[in-house]
Write an enzyme that holds these catalytic residues in place. Structure first.
Site, PDB file in Angstrom:
ATOM      1  NE  ARG A 110      -4.109  -2.479   2.243  1.00  0.00           N
ATOM      2  CZ  ARG A 110      -4.444  -2.667   2.383  1.00  0.00           C
ATOM      3  NH1 ARG A 110      -4.864  -2.171   3.915  1.00  0.00           N
ATOM      4  NH2 ARG A 110      -5.508  -3.596   3.008  1.00  0.00           N
ATOM      5  CD  GLN A 125      -5.836  -8.356   4.824  1.00  0.00           C
ATOM      6  OE1 GLN A 125      -5.682  -6.826   5.752  1.00  0.00           O
ATOM      7  NE2 GLN A 125      -6.721  -7.859   3.524  1.00  0.00           N
ATOM      8  CB  SER A 252     -11.417  -4.804   7.707  1.00  0.00           C
ATOM      9  OG  SER A 252     -13.229  -3.812   7.294  1.00  0.00           O
TER      10      SER A 252
END
Length: 334
Positions: A110, A125, A252
């Site tokens: 990112r 992740q 999330s």
């Protein structure tokens, strides 16, 4: 939070060598617990996707993916931000059925991420997704799934403490559920991050429901892409991190959009141009399974369970000069 926080008198509980061993132990333990709790099978994950596919996660809509040309394809590839959409297509292609799911060990870049104690250019992740029925598209089912994930974390934490008694962190399995609107009503004068800090300090395991839609004061709690989570059936899982004295988001997740939710959210986000992509057409035409899924930060879990003050203590990344100088002789960056 500030750029880099060094807790007063901070000293890592484990040395660098034991930290590396413990990271591997945490990942093995949690994968075992997660797959048992949510009935998941491991699959291989893509590092990049075709930029024309619409499969990359747009996150909040402002982050730029790392793009590179592929001469053999006469087109560009994009390094994934996450596998939010790819997993749903994979469940269809791999012929998964209701009650079963997959997880992948995902690595991403990112490039536009802010660098601080919790944020890095490198993201690792567990990306997971599970097929559900229409009847399971409920808040109650979402809460049950969150509880299963938290139980898997608690099991991992318990096993870690047995192996490393000096580690004192424990996971509270009593999850406090609150909607983003309820949180805003509770703390009307605070920002969204300040609300999270205030609430999670009192409720160390918290799941904030319904993130993405505009709240009564005219702003969303946080930005969320309109084309994978159903904003009425999603949320963020946060834990209180004693070392940094702050709330830490670890996951999330949510029930994914069906055709109605997709159209509604694309319109709200002024993003109906995405309907040109095959993925979006498959959702609209009910060609993809109904699913629930999310991402669970590996480095952040290791930070939390190992009582670390900086994400650079549990992963290798690139850091700016300010971060390096702040950590010098205080925090060992891998």
């Amino acid at each position: 939070m500030e750029k880099t926080i060094i807790p007063k008198d901070y000293q890592s509980t484990l040395n660098v060598y034991d930290t590396q061993t413990a990271i591997g132990f945490i990942k093995r333990c949690f994968e075992e617990a997660l797959t048992g709790s949510l009935k998941l099978k491991r699959v291989s994950a893509p590092l990049f996707v075709d930029e024309r596919s619409g499969l990359n996660d747009n996150l909040s809509g402002t982050e730029r993916p790392v793009t590179f040309d592929v001469p053999a394809l006469r087109d560009n590839g994009e390094v994934v931000h996450s596998l939010a959409k790819w997993k749903r297509v994979a469940l269809k292609d791999y012929d998964f059925h209701s009650g079963n799911g997959l997880y992948a060990d995902m690595n991403a870049i990112r490039r536009d991420e802010e660098l601080d104690n919790l944020h890095s250019l490198y993201v690792d992740q567990w990306d997971w997704e599970r097929v559900i029925t229409k009847e399971q598209r409920t808040i109650e089912y979402l809460k049950e799934t969150v509880q299963g994930l938290v139980n898997a974390m608690a099991e991992t934490s318990s096993r870690l403490h047995t192996k490393y008694p000096s580690i004192k962190t424990s996971i509270d399995t009593n999850v406090a559920f609150i909607t983003s609107q309820e949180l805003a009503d509770l703390y009307p004068d605070l920002t969204s991050k300040e609300r999270e800090h205030a609430f999670v300090k009192e409720h160390p395991t918290t799941f904030i429901l319904q993130i993405g839609d505009v709240l009564n004061h005219g702003e969303p709690h946080d930005n969320r892409a309109p084309d994978y989570d159903d904003w009425a059936l999603n949320g963020d899982l946060l834990f209180w991190h004693d070392t940094l004295d702050c709330a830490m988001e670890l996951s999330s997740m949510g029930i994914r959009v069906d055709s109605d939710a997709l159209m509604d959210q694309l319109e709200k986000a002024n993003a109906k141009d995405r309907l040109v992509y095959l993925y979006h057409q498959q959702v609209l035409n009910n060609e993809l399974p109904l699913t629930i899924g999310g991402g669970i930060g590996q480095s952040r879990m290791c930070m939390l369970l190992l009582e670390k003050a900086h994400i650079g203590e549990v992963q290798v990344s690139l850091w700016d000069e300010e971060t390096i100088n702040a950590c010098q002789n205080k925090i060992f960056l891998l």
